[in-house]
Design an enzyme around this catalytic site. Structure first.
Site, PDB file in Angstrom:
ATOM      1  N   ASP A   1      -1.432  -1.115   5.990  1.00 49.73           N
ATOM      2  CA  ASP A   1      -1.506  -0.350   7.303  1.00 49.73           C
ATOM      3  C   ASP A   1      -2.783  -0.455   7.876  1.00 49.73           C
ATOM      4  OD1 ASP A   1      -2.540   1.536   5.345  1.00 49.73           O
ATOM      5  OD2 ASP A   1      -2.747   3.092   7.077  1.00 49.73           O
TER       6      ASP A   1
ATOM      7  N   ASP B   1       0.871  -1.118  -0.022  1.00 50.94           N
ATOM      8  CA  ASP B   1       0.057   0.092   0.120  1.00 50.94           C
ATOM      9  C   ASP B   1       0.753   1.177   0.254  1.00 50.94           C
ATOM     10  OD1 ASP B   1      -2.440   1.317  -0.065  1.00 50.94           O
ATOM     11  OD2 ASP B   1      -2.280   1.563   2.304  1.00 50.94           O
TER      12      ASP B   1
ATOM     13  N   ASP C   1      -0.235   4.823   0.966  1.00 51.97           N
ATOM     14  CA  ASP C   1      -0.542   5.865   1.952  1.00 51.97           C
ATOM     15  C   ASP C   1      -0.719   5.070   3.383  1.00 51.97           C
ATOM     16  OD1 ASP C   1      -0.991   8.695   1.080  1.00 51.97           O
ATOM     17  OD2 ASP C   1      -2.478   7.270  -0.284  1.00 51.97           O
TER      18      ASP C   1
END
Length: 256
Positions: A208, A12, A14
């Protein structure tokens, strides 16, 4: 690290590599390590607004050297899905350049007259006229596709309504649920692996968020790594019945 040999990575963007236009610890070094070793990798994002060229430039501004062919967006995944479903088809598209370019390059005709699909992505300028047209086309038989289910997106002033919010409005008016291509649909990861020509058994996913990255990674059969530099915290993990294979403070812990 694991009994599996992981020689390909999906990550990922961000919350893993960047946060608020700053590179996170270890991000630049990990990208450089992968590139130097020739490790296949893709940087993923549910954001359908930007083209890979735009995102590559954004990452370069914070010190991350990610070529545009190493970026995989929900717009690209959606275009790949549409090409598989109806090669040479047509679509009415609500979205920005990242989505319209991807669908055009997939060989689709973009039209508001009897399209095969209505495709909804993110845009900063949702038009009441365009949403009305989408509702009428869906009621007329067009299949409803959305790039991702995220209901809000970030901005300096606070949250903005995103694809999922507008999709809910269209669903309320049509009684038709969209098919979401982006995370947490594991299809996002499978299409990324198809691009790389790799197998789930040898692929790791770094994210995240427990509710998108980790669950989709598990469902796609990947080695899952949760980093604690973004949304999910150590305490949040206890709220889910599943677990990532690894939990790390940041991607710096993956450096050789």
């Amino acid at each position: 690290m694991t009994e599996r040999t992981i020689d390909c990575w999906l990550t990922d963007m961000d919350g893993v590599l960047i946060r608020e236009d700053h590179a996170l610890p270890g991000a630049a070094e990990l990208i450089e390590q992968w590139r130097a070793a020739g490790t296949p990798f893709l940087v993923l994002t549910n954001n359908s607004i930007y083209t890979p060229r735009d995102l590559s430039a954004r990452l370069a501004r914070v010190g991350l050297d990610v070529p545009q062919d190493r970026l995989w967006t929900s717009a690209l995944a959606t275009a790949a899905f549409l090409r598989d479903q109806a090669p040479g088809g047509s679509a009415f598209v609500i979205g920005e350049a990242g989505l319209t370019t991807a669908i055009h390059e997939a060989g689709f005709v973009m039209t508001d007259v009897a399209p095969d699909f209505v495709v909804l992505g993110e845009t900063r300028t949702y038009s009441f006229e365009a949403i009305t047209r989408a509702i009428r086309l869906i009621n007329g038989g067009a299949r409803f596709i959305a790039t991702n289910p995220d209901v809000t997106g970030p901005s300096p002033e606070g949250p903005l309504p995103a694809t999922g919010s507008v999709a809910a409005l269209i669903t309320a008016a049509t009684k038709r649920e969209p098919y979401y291509v982006g995370k947490p649909n594991p299809m996002m990861f499978r299409s990324a692996m198809n691009k790389l020509g790799t197998h789930s058994e040898r692929t790791g996913m770094i994210g995240d968020r427990m509710d998108t990255d980790v669950i989709a990674g598990i469902e796609a059969g990947l080695h899952t790594v949760l980093v604690l530099t973004g949304i999910s915290t150590q305490a949040d993990i206890q709220n889910y019945p599943f677990r990532p294979r690894e939990i790390l403070d940041s991607v710096a812990d993956l450096l050789a």
